[in-house]
Design a protein around this motif. Structure first.
Motif, mmCIF file in Angstrom:
data_model
loop_
_atom_site.group_PDB
_atom_site.id
_atom_site.type_symbol
_atom_site.label_atom_id
_atom_site.label_comp_id
_atom_site.label_asym_id
_atom_site.label_seq_id
_atom_site.Cartn_x
_atom_site.Cartn_y
_atom_site.Cartn_z
ATOM 1 N N LEU A 99 -2.603 8.850 3.913
ATOM 2 C CA LEU A 99 -2.677 9.070 2.474
ATOM 3 C C LEU A 99 -1.561 10.040 2.082
ATOM 4 N N CYS A 100 -0.358 9.465 1.931
ATOM 5 C CA CYS A 100 0.833 10.265 1.687
ATOM 6 C C CYS A 100 1.881 9.361 1.056
ATOM 7 N N TRP A 101 3.110 9.850 0.944
ATOM 8 C CA TRP A 101 4.222 8.984 0.574
ATOM 9 C C TRP A 101 5.380 9.263 1.518
ATOM 10 N N THR A 102 6.148 8.232 1.812
ATOM 11 C CA THR A 102 7.289 8.367 2.719
ATOM 12 C C THR A 102 8.580 7.865 2.093
ATOM 13 N N ARG A 103 8.474 7.116 0.988
ATOM 14 C CA ARG A 103 9.632 6.399 0.458
ATOM 15 C C ARG A 103 9.778 6.631 -1.036
ATOM 16 N N SER A 104 11.040 6.756 -1.461
ATOM 17 C CA SER A 104 11.375 6.822 -2.882
ATOM 18 C C SER A 104 12.484 5.822 -3.136
ATOM 19 N N SER A 105 12.168 4.770 -3.892
ATOM 20 C CA SER A 105 13.118 3.688 -4.130
ATOM 21 C C SER A 105 13.576 3.135 -2.784
ATOM 22 N N ALA A 106 14.885 3.145 -2.506
ATOM 23 C CA ALA A 106 15.391 2.566 -1.259
ATOM 24 C C ALA A 106 15.456 3.582 -0.126
ATOM 25 N N HIS A 107 15.141 4.837 -0.399
ATOM 26 C CA HIS A 107 15.252 5.881 0.621
ATOM 27 C C HIS A 107 13.927 6.084 1.339
ATOM 28 N N ASN A 108 13.963 6.024 2.666
ATOM 29 C CA ASN A 108 12.778 6.283 3.481
ATOM 30 C C ASN A 108 12.972 7.607 4.202
ATOM 31 N N SER A 109 12.086 8.550 3.964
ATOM 32 C CA SER A 109 12.214 9.879 4.567
ATOM 33 C C SER A 109 11.799 9.903 6.029
ATOM 34 N N HIS A 110 11.033 8.888 6.461
ATOM 35 C CA HIS A 110 10.467 8.853 7.810
ATOM 36 C C HIS A 110 9.652 10.117 8.090
ATOM 37 N N ASP A 111 8.978 10.593 7.057
ATOM 38 C CA ASP A 111 8.096 11.745 7.189
ATOM 39 C C ASP A 111 6.869 11.495 6.325
ATOM 40 N N LEU A 112 5.750 12.096 6.705
ATOM 41 C CA LEU A 112 4.500 11.937 5.959
ATOM 42 C C LEU A 112 4.441 13.045 4.912
ATOM 43 N N LEU A 113 4.940 12.754 3.720
ATOM 44 C CA LEU A 113 5.098 13.772 2.685
ATOM 45 C C LEU A 113 3.810 13.930 1.883
ATOM 46 N N PRO A 114 3.446 15.172 1.548
ATOM 47 C CA PRO A 114 2.196 15.409 0.819
ATOM 48 C C PRO A 114 2.282 14.944 -0.623
ATOM 49 N N LEU A 149 5.030 -0.498 -3.331
ATOM 50 C CA LEU A 149 5.158 -0.805 -1.914
ATOM 51 C C LEU A 149 6.403 -1.637 -1.636
ATOM 52 N N ASN A 150 6.892 -1.530 -0.414
ATOM 53 C CA ASN A 150 8.010 -2.343 0.043
ATOM 54 C C ASN A 150 7.469 -3.719 0.431
ATOM 55 N N THR A 151 7.848 -4.742 -0.320
ATOM 56 C CA THR A 151 7.291 -6.076 -0.103
ATOM 57 C C THR A 151 7.625 -6.616 1.279
ATOM 58 N N ALA A 152 8.860 -6.414 1.737
ATOM 59 C CA ALA A 152 9.249 -6.905 3.062
ATOM 60 C C ALA A 152 8.431 -6.221 4.150
ATOM 61 N N TYR A 153 8.213 -4.926 4.002
ATOM 62 C CA TYR A 153 7.384 -4.197 4.971
ATOM 63 C C TYR A 153 5.966 -4.756 4.983
ATOM 64 N N LEU A 154 5.412 -4.964 3.804
ATOM 65 C CA LEU A 154 4.040 -5.452 3.712
ATOM 66 C C LEU A 154 3.911 -6.845 4.319
ATOM 67 N N ASP A 155 4.920 -7.683 4.138
ATOM 68 C CA ASP A 155 4.894 -9.021 4.731
ATOM 69 C C ASP A 155 4.928 -8.951 6.255
ATOM 70 N N ARG A 156 5.751 -8.054 6.805
ATOM 71 C CA ARG A 156 5.815 -7.910 8.269
ATOM 72 C C ARG A 156 4.502 -7.368 8.820
ATOM 73 N N LEU A 157 3.903 -6.431 8.092
ATOM 74 C CA LEU A 157 2.618 -5.900 8.526
ATOM 75 C C LEU A 157 1.556 -6.993 8.503
ATOM 76 N N ALA A 158 1.554 -7.806 7.457
ATOM 77 C CA ALA A 158 0.578 -8.893 7.360
ATOM 78 C C ALA A 158 0.752 -9.885 8.505
ATOM 79 N N ALA A 159 1.996 -10.162 8.885
ATOM 80 C CA ALA A 159 2.243 -11.081 10.002
ATOM 81 C C ALA A 159 1.697 -10.503 11.304
ATOM 82 N N LEU A 160 1.863 -9.195 11.504
ATOM 83 C CA LEU A 160 1.336 -8.562 12.713
ATOM 84 C C LEU A 160 -0.188 -8.581 12.713
ATOM 85 N N VAL A 161 -0.788 -8.320 11.568
ATOM 86 C CA VAL A 161 -2.249 -8.367 11.456
ATOM 87 C C VAL A 161 -2.761 -9.763 11.801
ATOM 88 N N ASP A 162 -2.108 -10.786 11.271
ATOM 89 C CA ASP A 162 -2.527 -12.161 11.567
ATOM 90 C C ASP A 162 -2.388 -12.470 13.055
#
Length: 215
Positions: free
Chosen positions: A98-113, A74-87
């Motif tokens: 239930l998919c993947w969107t990211r490989s290393s630093a590249h984000n596809s911005h798509d819900l890949l199977p 997981l992207n730690t920075a993303y997870l931290d921002r999500l946690a802040a919004l949840v709080d």
């Protein structure tokens, strides 16, 4: 850890064209759904509107970029921002796909199977556990639309999902994506919704229609 109520009523997506209606109190629904990433910011109009709407409606967060199937973790920075919004908003629940969107630093911005393999299953379960530990609550995972399969698949799609949901993960079955995926995966929609899914979401395509969530 926060729990999820078994029935939360009828909800509607809070999108920019509808801000005025919600602020005027003209939308008789029980909760609003927002796209998590649109509100994972430090301030601005969207957050101001969400804070105002929260005074009269419960909120649920639905994300599109968690990427629980990413082999790079997981992207730690993303997870931290999500946690802040949840709080900040204390949503009824948090969900993603239930998919993947990211490989290393590249984000596809798509819900890949995902490939339906034991290795992918281990990756998903590890990423979901990390997410739930960080958010201190369960996360719902929605089945994505599947437009391809892999020769390496070891599970039928819904058998794979059943294995994920056998772990301490809250599951969500979208009937619209279930039926749209059926021609590709050759899985019977009736077989799909027979898995031990805790939530079934009935979604309509226009904003005036509502979404019913039930256990």
């Amino acid at each position: 850890m926060t729990t999820i109520e078994p029935f939360c009523g009828y909800g509607l997506g809070l999108r920019q064209p509808h801000y005025r209606d919600f602020l005027n109190g003209d939308v008789p629904v029980d909760f609003v759904e927002v796209i998590s990433e649109n509100f994972m910011v430090d301030g601005g109009l969207p957050l101001d509107v969400l804070d105002a709407v929260r005074t009269s409606h419960e909120v649920v967060l639905h994300g599109v970029s968690l990427s629980p199937g990413s082999a790079h973790g997981l992207n730690t920075a993303y997870l931290d921002r999500l946690a802040a919004l949840v709080d900040r908003v204390q949503p009824l629940w948090v969900s993603d796909h239930l998919c993947w969107t990211r490989s290393s630093a590249h984000n596809s911005h798509d819900l890949l199977p995902l490939p339906m393999t034991a290795e992918a299953l281990d990756v998903v379960c590890a990423n979901v556990q990390r997410t739930q530990d960080r958010l201190r609550r369960p996360i719902l995972l929605e089945n994505p639309s599947s437009y391809m399969t892999f020769p390496e698949d070891e599970f039928a799609e819904w058998d794979f999902f059943a294995e994920v949901f056998a772990a301490p993960v809250a599951s969500s079955c979208s009937t619209s994506t279930t039926f749209s995926s059926a021609p590709t995966t050759t899985t019977s929609p009736l077989r799909a919704i027979s898995i031990p899914c805790r939530w079934i979401v009935f979604a309509r395509s226009t904003w005036r229609d509502t979404c019913r969530v039930k256990s």
